[in-house]
Design an enzyme around this catalytic site. Structure first.
Site, PDB file in Angstrom:
ATOM      1  N   TYR A 185       1.095  -1.257  -0.130  1.00 26.04           N
ATOM      2  CA  TYR A 185      -0.111  -0.009   0.157  1.00 26.04           C
ATOM      3  C   TYR A 185       0.982   1.420   0.160  1.00 26.04           C
ATOM      4  O   TYR A 185       1.871   1.292   0.752  1.00 26.04           O
ATOM      5  CB  TYR A 185      -0.798  -0.010   1.070  1.00 26.04           C
ATOM      6  CG  TYR A 185      -1.830  -1.237   1.675  1.00 26.04           C
ATOM      7  CD1 TYR A 185      -2.316  -1.853   0.721  1.00 26.04           C
ATOM      8  CD2 TYR A 185      -1.775  -1.781   2.705  1.00 26.04           C
ATOM      9  CE1 TYR A 185      -3.365  -2.973   0.833  1.00 26.04           C
ATOM     10  CE2 TYR A 185      -2.594  -2.756   3.203  1.00 26.04           C
ATOM     11  CZ  TYR A 185      -3.555  -3.344   2.149  1.00 26.04           C
ATOM     12  OH  TYR A 185      -4.062  -4.458   2.318  1.00 26.04           O
ATOM     13  N   CYS A 206       1.706   2.997   3.338  1.00 23.74           N
ATOM     14  CA  CYS A 206       1.911   2.222   4.572  1.00 23.74           C
ATOM     15  C   CYS A 206       3.395   2.596   5.207  1.00 23.74           C
ATOM     16  O   CYS A 206       4.394   2.478   4.171  1.00 23.74           O
ATOM     17  CB  CYS A 206       1.665   0.828   4.413  1.00 23.74           C
ATOM     18  SG  CYS A 206       2.431  -0.503   5.375  1.00 23.74           S
ATOM     19  N   PHE A 217       5.407   0.944   6.998  1.00 23.73           N
ATOM     20  CA  PHE A 217       6.301  -0.492   6.758  1.00 23.73           C
ATOM     21  C   PHE A 217       6.836  -0.443   5.368  1.00 23.73           C
ATOM     22  O   PHE A 217       7.960  -0.884   4.872  1.00 23.73           O
ATOM     23  CB  PHE A 217       5.417  -1.604   7.259  1.00 23.73           C
ATOM     24  CG  PHE A 217       5.105  -1.362   8.614  1.00 23.73           C
ATOM     25  CD1 PHE A 217       6.063  -1.478   9.634  1.00 23.73           C
ATOM     26  CD2 PHE A 217       3.795  -1.219   9.097  1.00 23.73           C
ATOM     27  CE1 PHE A 217       5.711  -1.315  11.030  1.00 23.73           C
ATOM     28  CE2 PHE A 217       3.476  -1.248  10.356  1.00 23.73           C
ATOM     29  CZ  PHE A 217       4.473  -1.213  11.429  1.00 23.73           C
ATOM     30  N   CYS A 218       5.962  -0.291   4.163  1.00 23.98           N
ATOM     31  CA  CYS A 218       6.183  -0.128   2.826  1.00 23.98           C
ATOM     32  C   CYS A 218       7.132   0.808   2.702  1.00 23.98           C
ATOM     33  O   CYS A 218       8.066   0.843   1.753  1.00 23.98           O
ATOM     34  CB  CYS A 218       4.990  -0.244   2.143  1.00 23.98           C
ATOM     35  SG  CYS A 218       3.816  -1.355   2.320  1.00 23.98           S
TER      36      CYS A 218
END
Length: 314
Positions: free
Chosen positions: A46, A49, A51-52
């Protein structure tokens, strides 16, 4: 309606709650540009996001080409091939296809592979086994052992970490970014109804939503996340003015880097620098980001991070 709002929430932070991506457009990296036989990467994400964003910062800094597959946060049909239903997911091919889960595992495994070619990527990933644990509330979650460790031999370790304290420091702050810093994002970007609406306006524009999905997510999601952010504030014992917690955390990071180093990694960023930068940049373009820049000492370090990543991506 509830499913749509929940889908938007998953798109923006997974278990950490919602967050915002960086304002700038992503430069798409094509795996086809890689020399024959080298590491081919596809990132399922995503865009909004944190973490991405951490994984992208790592891949960009190391100049690793990769394809991006934007996942629809509601249907998630793009990752139906996987029993792991979170993002980021990285598909890596270094001779044989392999799926890597969890942002910190992805970063540690790929970094280990870049430094040491003694082991196959598949063998390296096996050093980070998934383990089911149960939270205090009885919820079963999946964790990964060793995820902040690079799996290096003694010679490689001494080359990357000249003294033990360097490795300990990097691991400490990588964990801090996951366990604390990321939890400050949602309460700050959804602090007021106005900020929540501005956040979801950006989410819908940058995410993979259908027309009706996006319209619904923008307004219903903004209202929902305004109230969710209040629960998150209570859960993480944040102050009434959550900006103060953000400012304190950011200044704590700047103090840890110190005045004698450009980055925590010295003259170049280490994995902790990339993690903190990846989390913070998801607020770019929002009021919380502007306030952070104006009321903390983060700006010089942040600008250096932007410059060095842009240089390595060029």
């Amino acid at each position: 309606g509830g499913r749509l709002a929940l889908g938007a929430a998953f798109a923006l932070g997974g278990g950490a709650g919602l967050c915002l991506a960086a304002r700038q457009r992503l430069r798409e990296h094509s795996a086809a540009e890689l020399p024959a036989g080298s590491l081919q990467l596809t990132l399922y994400q995503y865009k909004t996001c944190p973490f991405c964003s951490k994984v992208r910062a790592f891949l960009d800094y190391h100049g690793l080409p990769y394809e991006i597959v934007e996942v629809n946060p509601i249907m998630r049909k793009e990752i139906k091939f996987s029993s792991y239903r979170k993002v980021p997911i990285l598909l890596a091919n270094a001779g044989s296809p392999l799926q890597l889960n969890d942002s910190s595992v992805i970063i540690s495994a790929i970094k280990t592979y870049l430094i040491s070619r003694r082991n196959s990527l598949e063998e390296i990933v096996s050093f980070y086994p998934p383990v089911k644990t149960v939270t205090e509330k009885g919820k079963e979650v999946m964790e990964y052992e060793n995820k902040y460790w690079l799996m290096l031999d003694e010679k490689e370790t001494k080359r990357v970490y000249p003294v033990k304290e360097v490795r300990v420091e990097e691991m400490k702050w990588r964990k801090w970014a996951d366990d604390w810093l990321v939890h400050l994002i949602s309460p700050n970007v959804y602090r007021t109804p106005k900020e929540a609406l501005a956040s979801f306006d950006y989410i819908v524009r940058e995410g993979k939503f259908g027309t009706l999905e996006g319209l619904f997510a923008k307004y219903v999601g903004a209202v929902a996340m305004f109230f969710v952010s209040k629960r998150l504030k209570k859960r993480h014992n944040l102050r009434d003015d959550v900006r103060e917690d953000l400012y304190e955390a950011v200044n704590e990071w700047v103090k840890a880097v110190g005045k004698q180093r450009l980055f925590m990694g010295g003259n170049q960023p280490n994995l902790a620098d990339l993690a903190v930068y990846g989390v913070l940049r998801v607020m770019e373009g929002l009021e919380a980001f502007d306030d952070m820049m104006a009321h903390t000492k983060i700006q010089p370090w942040y600008q250096r991070m932007e410059e060095v990543i842009q240089t390595t991506r060029a």
